[in-house]
Design an enzyme around this catalytic site. Structure first.
Site, PDB file in Angstrom:
ATOM      1  N   ASP A  51       9.449   2.790  -0.204  1.00  0.00           N
ATOM      2  CA  ASP A  51       8.341   3.352   0.558  1.00  0.00           C
ATOM      3  C   ASP A  51       8.504   3.496   2.269  1.00  0.00           C
ATOM      4  O   ASP A  51       8.275   1.939   2.690  1.00  0.00           O
ATOM      5  CB  ASP A  51       7.120   3.158   0.877  1.00  0.00           C
ATOM      6  CG  ASP A  51       5.600   4.053   0.845  1.00  0.00           C
ATOM      7  OD1 ASP A  51       5.969   4.354   2.017  1.00  0.00           O
ATOM      8  OD2 ASP A  51       4.984   3.636   0.814  1.00  0.00           O
TER       9      ASP A  51
ATOM     10  N   LYS B 290       4.202   9.576   8.664  1.00  0.00           N
ATOM     11  CA  LYS B 290       3.553   8.879  10.085  1.00  0.00           C
ATOM     12  C   LYS B 290       4.661   9.016  11.194  1.00  0.00           C
ATOM     13  O   LYS B 290       4.815  10.558  11.598  1.00  0.00           O
ATOM     14  CB  LYS B 290       4.050   7.044  10.285  1.00  0.00           C
ATOM     15  CG  LYS B 290       2.407   6.481   9.325  1.00  0.00           C
ATOM     16  CD  LYS B 290       1.886   5.046   9.484  1.00  0.00           C
ATOM     17  CE  LYS B 290       1.139   4.768   8.317  1.00  0.00           C
ATOM     18  NZ  LYS B 290       0.901   4.493   6.975  1.00  0.00           N
TER      19      LYS B 290
ATOM     20  N   TYR C  36       0.765  -1.813  -0.035  1.00  0.00           N
ATOM     21  CA  TYR C  36      -0.120  -0.313   0.177  1.00  0.00           C
ATOM     22  C   TYR C  36       0.737   1.199  -0.087  1.00  0.00           C
ATOM     23  O   TYR C  36       1.849   1.179   0.603  1.00  0.00           O
ATOM     24  CB  TYR C  36      -0.714   0.217   0.924  1.00  0.00           C
ATOM     25  CG  TYR C  36      -1.968   1.042   1.444  1.00  0.00           C
ATOM     26  CD1 TYR C  36      -2.896   1.487   0.507  1.00  0.00           C
ATOM     27  CD2 TYR C  36      -0.921   1.999   2.384  1.00  0.00           C
ATOM     28  CE1 TYR C  36      -3.498   2.643   0.873  1.00  0.00           C
ATOM     29  CE2 TYR C  36      -2.622   2.726   2.535  1.00  0.00           C
ATOM     30  CZ  TYR C  36      -3.684   3.589   1.705  1.00  0.00           C
ATOM     31  OH  TYR C  36      -4.362   4.476   1.729  1.00  0.00           O
TER      32      TYR C  36
HETATM   33  C1  LIG Z   1       0.119   4.664   5.599  1.00  0.00           C
HETATM   34  C2  LIG Z   1       0.911   4.810   4.685  1.00  0.00           C
HETATM   35  C3  LIG Z   1       1.035   5.392   3.397  1.00  0.00           C
HETATM   36  C4  LIG Z   1      -0.200   6.517   3.217  1.00  0.00           C
HETATM   37  O1  LIG Z   1       0.530   7.716   3.835  1.00  0.00           O
HETATM   38  P1  LIG Z   1      -1.105   8.201   4.471  1.00  0.00           P
HETATM   39  O2  LIG Z   1      -0.684   9.532   5.021  1.00  0.00           O
HETATM   40  O3  LIG Z   1      -1.867   7.940   5.131  1.00  0.00           O
HETATM   41  O4  LIG Z   1      -1.555   9.355   3.416  1.00  0.00           O
HETATM   42  C5  LIG Z   1       1.833   5.273   1.949  1.00  0.00           C
HETATM   43  N1  LIG Z   1       2.548   4.011   2.033  1.00  0.00           N
HETATM   44  C6  LIG Z   1       2.592   3.037   3.098  1.00  0.00           C
HETATM   45  C7  LIG Z   1       4.090   2.394   3.198  1.00  0.00           C
HETATM   46  C8  LIG Z   1       2.019   3.628   4.928  1.00  0.00           C
HETATM   47  O5  LIG Z   1       1.952   2.570   5.437  1.00  0.00           O
END
Ligand SMILES: *Cc1c(COP(=O)(O)O)cnc(C)c1O
Length: 443
Positions: free
Chosen positions: A249, A277, A154
């Site tokens: 990511d 995060k 994701y």
């Molecule tokens: C949470 C997450 C996102 C998206 O971040 P948001 O601040 O919710 O838009 C993208 N990549 C990874 C791996 C994530 O865990």
């Protein structure tokens, strides 16, 4: 609904139920991000009134040990004094300037200090924005269109990246999402995770058209499925051979898996990294960064456009900087230890009830898969006995432990999880294991 509902308990309804009914009346599904609903586990969510350290308190005052930690940001626990003080102080100086300011510089410097390959960093407001912008930059830099991603990873709700996007989508059984033009999805190639052979084949066929490979540094959005040894390094090698960029990511793993994120554990040098995060300290702040020659393609130094009214917001940047500053080696030691202890006790409790399972870790991130098989990709995730999770979840919730309301999410701990909080989790596990043992596929 009427004004009385503001008091919470009315017409015989609990305060949780009353607030949730109000939420449902004005917000789709009652939540502002789908996984907060209890769709995958059944029942209605509790509504949070406040939080402190390792605990959430719902509007009825019930205390829960929090194993979601806002899905990652609260690595120090809730209302950490250093973060709260820094934010209070920042508020006395103004909340948004729309001009260069000090906090954003200091936060960027801290990120660059921590993650060696990141020479330049651009701040944004969400992880979604970070990955969306990183992909645009990779396409602009390479002059190519195709993006390779992995099933179960994701990267936020970016149009081009929602195909086979793990938890949120898996939880609700949505095949990608309506509303995304075919043209957008057409340039996205989805491959099975941990399958380097599949990546090799796609590069052999389409190499000159591939702008980038984007991967979660260690996936935590299909449950925790760590990369097999050599997988990330193999991606790097293939990208280099074919002139594509590797985007790691680290929105979830960044500044959590170690002080330098998953990069700090594995050392694979991606061209671009995305963060979010933890680095926002509970405020909307995220970032993407990497090689200077790539990042300098961004406006205003280069032609690839990217912008944001609240990007580098001084309050969010201050919270992020205070959080990272407080993330000392003992914080990482503590969260790794707490994750190990809870993970081991989950296994012990489930073994005792004869429930086949795997507890998988990526640093302090961990999750439980029910069933006999090792879980190395999204197909294996979907083949697991996820029907055992809802009764497990509700047994924990009844005993005051708040788990992710989905079998496909990582569990998060914080440095504020002291022995009292950990003991509360451990004490709840035997009953939850019994509930998982008696679960049936039909529910
Ligand atoms: C949470 C997450 C996102 C998206 O971040 P948001 O601040 O919710 O838009 C993208 N990549 C990874 C791996 C994530 O865990």
């Amino acid at each position: 609904m009427n004004a009385v509902a503001g008091d919470g308990a009315h017409a015989g309804r609990s305060a949780n139920a009353s607030w949730y009914a109000r939420a449902v009346a004005v917000t789709p599904g009652g939540v502002n991000s789908p996984v907060r609903a209890f769709g995958a586990v059944g029942g209605d969510p509790v509504v949070i009134g406040h939080a402190e350290g390792p605990y959430l308190y719902d509007v009825e005052g019930t205390e829960y040990v929090d194993l979601v930690c806002s899905w990652g940001p609260m690595i120090l626990g809730h209302r950490h004094p250093a973060v709260a003080e820094a934010v209070a102080d920042a508020l006395t100086r103004g909340t948004s300037f729309g001009a260069p300011a000090t906090a954003e510089v200091e936060l960027a410097e801290e990120i660059v200090r921590r993650v060696g390959p990141v020479e330049r960093v651009r701040l944004v407001s969400s992880g979604t924005e970070a990955t969306m912008s990183a992909i645009r930059l990779a396409r602009g830099f390479t002059g190519r269109d195709k993006v390779v991603k992995f099933a179960g990873c994701y990267h936020g709700h970016v149009d081009a990246l929602l195909a086979s996007a793990g938890s949120g989508i898996a939880t609700f059984a949505i095949p990608g999402s309506p509303g995304i033009p075919r043209a957008q999805a057409q340039d996205t190639i989805v491959l099975p995770y941990n399958d380097l052979g599949a990546v090799e084949r796609v590069f052999a066929e389409l190499g000159p058209r591939i702008a980038c490979v984007i991967t979660e540094a260690a996936p935590g959005n299909m449950g925790v499925v760590p990369p097999l040894p050599g997988f990330n390094a193999g991606l790097k090698r293939l990208c280099e051979e074919h002139g594509a960029l590797l985007i790691s990511d680290e929105v979830m793993t960044g500044f959590r898996a170690s002080r330098a994120g998953w990069f700090g554990r594995e050392g694979v040098v991606a061209d671009l990294f995305t963060f979010g995060k933890v680095m926002g300290g509970g405020f909307p702040a995220a970032a993407f960064g990497g090689r200077a020659d790539v990042m300098d393609h961004l406006a205003p130094s280069g032609p690839v456009y990217q912008a944001g009214t609240l990007s580098g917001n001084p309050v969010a940047a201050t919270a992020g900087l205070a959080t990272l500053t407080a993330c000392t080696p003992d914080v990482y030691e503590r969260i790794d230890h707490v994750a190990d202890v809870i993970g081991a006790e989950i296994s012990a409790a489930l073994d005792k009830e004869g429930v086949a399972h795997r507890v998988q870790h990526a640093g302090s991130l961990f999750s439980v898969f029910f069933g006999d098989a090792d879980v190395v990709d999204f197909d294996a995730v979907r083949a697991s006995e996820s029907y055992r999770y809802p009764p497990f979840f509700h047994a924990m919730l009844r005993q005051g432990v708040y788990l992710p309301p989905s079998p496909y999410e990582a569990w998060f701990v914080s440095a504020a999880h002291d022995d009292r909080a950990v003991d509360r989790v451990l004490a709840a596990l035997p009953a939850a294991a019994r509930a998982a043992a008696s679960a049936t596929r039909e529910g």
